[in-house]
Enzyme design. Structure first.
Site, short mmCIF file in Angstrom:
data_model
loop_
_atom_site.label_atom_id
_atom_site.label_comp_id
_atom_site.label_asym_id
_atom_site.label_seq_id
_atom_site.Cartn_x
_atom_site.Cartn_y
_atom_site.Cartn_z
N TYR A 146 0.86 -1.18 0.04
CA TYR A 146 -0.01 -0.04 -0.23
C TYR A 146 0.93 1.20 0.03
O TYR A 146 0.37 2.44 -0.20
CB TYR A 146 -1.07 0.13 1.22
N LYS A 195 3.83 -15.28 2.51
CA LYS A 195 3.70 -16.13 1.30
C LYS A 195 5.24 -16.58 0.76
O LYS A 195 5.69 -16.09 -0.15
CB LYS A 195 2.86 -15.34 0.28
N ASP A 227 -2.57 -18.17 2.23
CA ASP A 227 -3.86 -18.64 1.85
C ASP A 227 -4.38 -19.82 2.92
O ASP A 227 -5.48 -20.23 3.29
CB ASP A 227 -3.43 -19.52 0.57
N ASP A 251 -4.85 -6.56 6.45
CA ASP A 251 -6.01 -5.97 5.83
C ASP A 251 -7.04 -6.97 5.71
O ASP A 251 -8.12 -6.69 6.26
CB ASP A 251 -5.63 -5.11 4.64
N ASP A 255 -10.45 -8.35 8.59
CA ASP A 255 -11.73 -8.36 8.26
C ASP A 255 -12.34 -9.78 8.50
O ASP A 255 -13.60 -10.02 8.80
CB ASP A 255 -12.09 -7.59 6.81
#
Ligand code: NAD
Length: 362
Positions: A146, A195, A227, A251, A255
Site C-alpha cells: 500500500y 507467502k 492462503d 487488511d 476483516d
C-alpha cells in the site's frame, strides 16, 4: 498512576460511545487509584466544523503530548453530509490517515474475540466455536504494497499496472518485537503469516521473525502461508493466539477474523508506534444511521480503553477488570440492539456503560 489521555470524541455515534469508555476509565481510576487528565482533541468532521480542516498541526502536537489517545469513530453519511463536498484531502477520513502517519503508528492490533454468550452471532458451525475464541491480529500498517511505488503505463501498446511490495528488515523487526511482547501478555504463541513459497519480501519476513523469536524462548513461533491462514480462520479459529502479518495480508485477514465474531459493535483496535504510545479506537465506523439515538453499542470502545491500559500503561489487572465486567454484563443477558437476541434484556448505550461500571472490581 497519573495519566494524560487524549480524547477524540469524533462524529456520529463517536461522542456517545466515547462518553461510556471515559465513564469506565473513571471508575477504574476510583477502584485502582489512578488519576487522569483528559485532553480533548478534534478530528474529522468535528474539526472541519471548527477549523475548516479535519486535523490541525496543533491537534497533532497536543496528541503527541499525551500518553495515549482514545478515539470514537469519525466521518458522516457521504450522501448528505457537507463534509463530503470538500476536496478529498479535506474530508474527515483524511484527518485519520494524517494522524496515523504523524504519530508513526506502524502496528495495528485487532483482537477478534467470540464471547461464548454471543456465539449465536458467529456464522461458523457451533462445534468449531464451542467455548468461544480469542485471537489478536498484529498487522504492519505503514509499509508493503500500500506504500510502494505504483504506476500504470502502456508497454508495447498494452496498458500495464505495477505496484511494488517492499519491506526492509528494520520495518519487519520492529513489528515482530511488538508481536512477541504482546504474545507474552497472552497465551505465548505467535503465528507469522506470509507467502514465503513465492515472495522475496515474505522470505525476508520469515528470516527476521525467526531472529526476533530467539529473544523470546518462552513464546512458540509457527509460520503459516496466508492462503492456509485464510482457511484456518474459518476451520479452527481457536488454534490462534497472536497472528503477525504484513500490511495487505493483515487488511484481509483482520476483516475475515472480525466477521467470524459476529458484531462490529464488539471489536476493539489499537495502533501503536515504537514507544508505549497508542491510538485506541473501535473497529467500526461512526454509524450515522443510529447517531444521537442512544442505542449504539459502546463495548468496542470500552474494550479499546482496556487495551490502552494493558498496552500503553502495562495496567494488566485494570484491563482484566474491564474485560471481566463486560463478560459479566453479557452473561447476565444485557444487550444493545445490535447484539440483541430472544430472551435477553435490551438496553441503551448509557445503561450498558453503567452496568459495566458497576461490575468493575479489584
Ligand atoms: P459503520 O461501521 O459506521 O456502520 C455499519 C453498520 O454497523 C451500520 O448499520 C451501523 O449502524 C452499525 N454499527 C457500527 N458501529 C456500531 C455500534 N457501535 N453499535 C451498533 N451498531 C453499529 O460503517 P459505514 O456506515 O460504512 O461508515 C459510516 C462512516 O464511518 C463513514 O463516514 C466512514 O468513512 C466512517 N468510518 C470511520 C472509521 C474510523 O473512524 N476509524 C472506520 C470505518 C468507517
Amino acid at each position: 498512576m497519573e495519566l494524560k489521555i487524549g480524547v477524540i470524541r469524533g462524529d456520529g455515534i463517536g461522542p456517545e460511545i466515547v462518553a461510556e469508555a471515559v465513564k469506565v476509565l473513571d471508575k477504574v481510576g476510583q477502584v485502582f487509584g489512578h488519576t487522569y487528565t483528559y485532553q480533548e482533541l478534534l478530528l474529522g468532521g468535528a474539526s472541519i466544523d471548527v477549523h475548516g480542516v479535519p486535523l490541525t498541526d496543533e491537534t497533532i502536537a497536543d496528541a503527541k503530548s499525551c500518553d495515549a489517545v482514545l478515539m470514537g469513530s469519525i466521518g458522516g453519511d457521504a450522501r448528505v453530509s457537507p463534509w463530503y463536498k470538500l476536496e478529498p484531502g479535506k474530508r474527515p477520513e483524511a484527518g485519520l490517515l494524517k494522524i496515523r502517519k504523524a504519530l508513526n503508528l506502524f502496528a495495528n492490533l485487532r483482537p477478534a474475540v467470540l464471547y461464548d454468550e454471543l456465539k449465536g452471532a458467529c456464522p461458523l458451525k457451533e462445534e468449531l466455536t464451542e467455548g468461544g475464541f480469542d485471537l489478536m491480529i498484529m498487522r504492519e500498517l505503514t509499509g508493503g504494497l500500500y506504500f510502494g511505488n505504483r504506476k500504470t503505463e502502456e508497454v508495447n501498446g498494452v496498458l500495464t499496472a505495477c505496484d511494488e511490495l517492499t519491506y526492509n528488515e528494520n520495518e519487519i523487526r520492529r513489528i515482530a518485537v511488538r508481536a512477541f511482547d504482546i504474545a507474552r501478555k497472552r497465551r505465548k504463541k505467535v503465528t507469522s503469516v506470509d507467502k514465503a513459497n513465492v515472495l522475496d519480501s515474505s522470505r525476508l519476513w520469515r528470516k527476521v521473525v525467526e531472529e526476533v523469536a530467539k529473544d523470546y524462548p518462552d513464546v512458540t513461533l509457527e509460520h503459516m502461508l496466508v492462503d492456509n491462514c485464510a482457511m484456518q480462520l474459518v476451520k479452527n479459529p481457536k488454534q490462534f493466539d497472536v497472528i503477525l502479518t504484513e500490511n495487505m495480508f493483515g487488511d484481509i485477514l483482520s476483516d475475515e477474523a472480525s466477521m467470524v465474531t459476529g458484531s462490529i459493535g464488539m471489536l476493539a483496535s489499537a495502533s501503536l508506534n515504537d514507544t508505549k504510545f497508542g491510538l485506541y479506537e473501535p473497529s467500526g465506523g461512526s454509524a450515522p444511521d443510529i447517531a444521537g439515538k442512544g442505542i449504539a453499542n459502546p463495548i468496542a470502545t470500552i474494550l479499546s480503553a482496556a487495551m490502552m491500559l494493558r498496552f500503553s500503561f502495562d495496567l494488566d489487572k485494570e484491563a482484566d477488570a474491564i474485560e471481566d465486567a463486560v463478560s459479566k454484563v453479557l452473561e447476565e443477558g444485557y444487550r444493545t440492539i445490535d447484539i440483541m437476541s430472544e430472551g435477553k434484556t435490551q438496553v441503551g448505550t448509557a445503561k450498558i456503560g453503567d452496568l459495566i461500571c458497576e461490575r468493575i472490581e479489584r
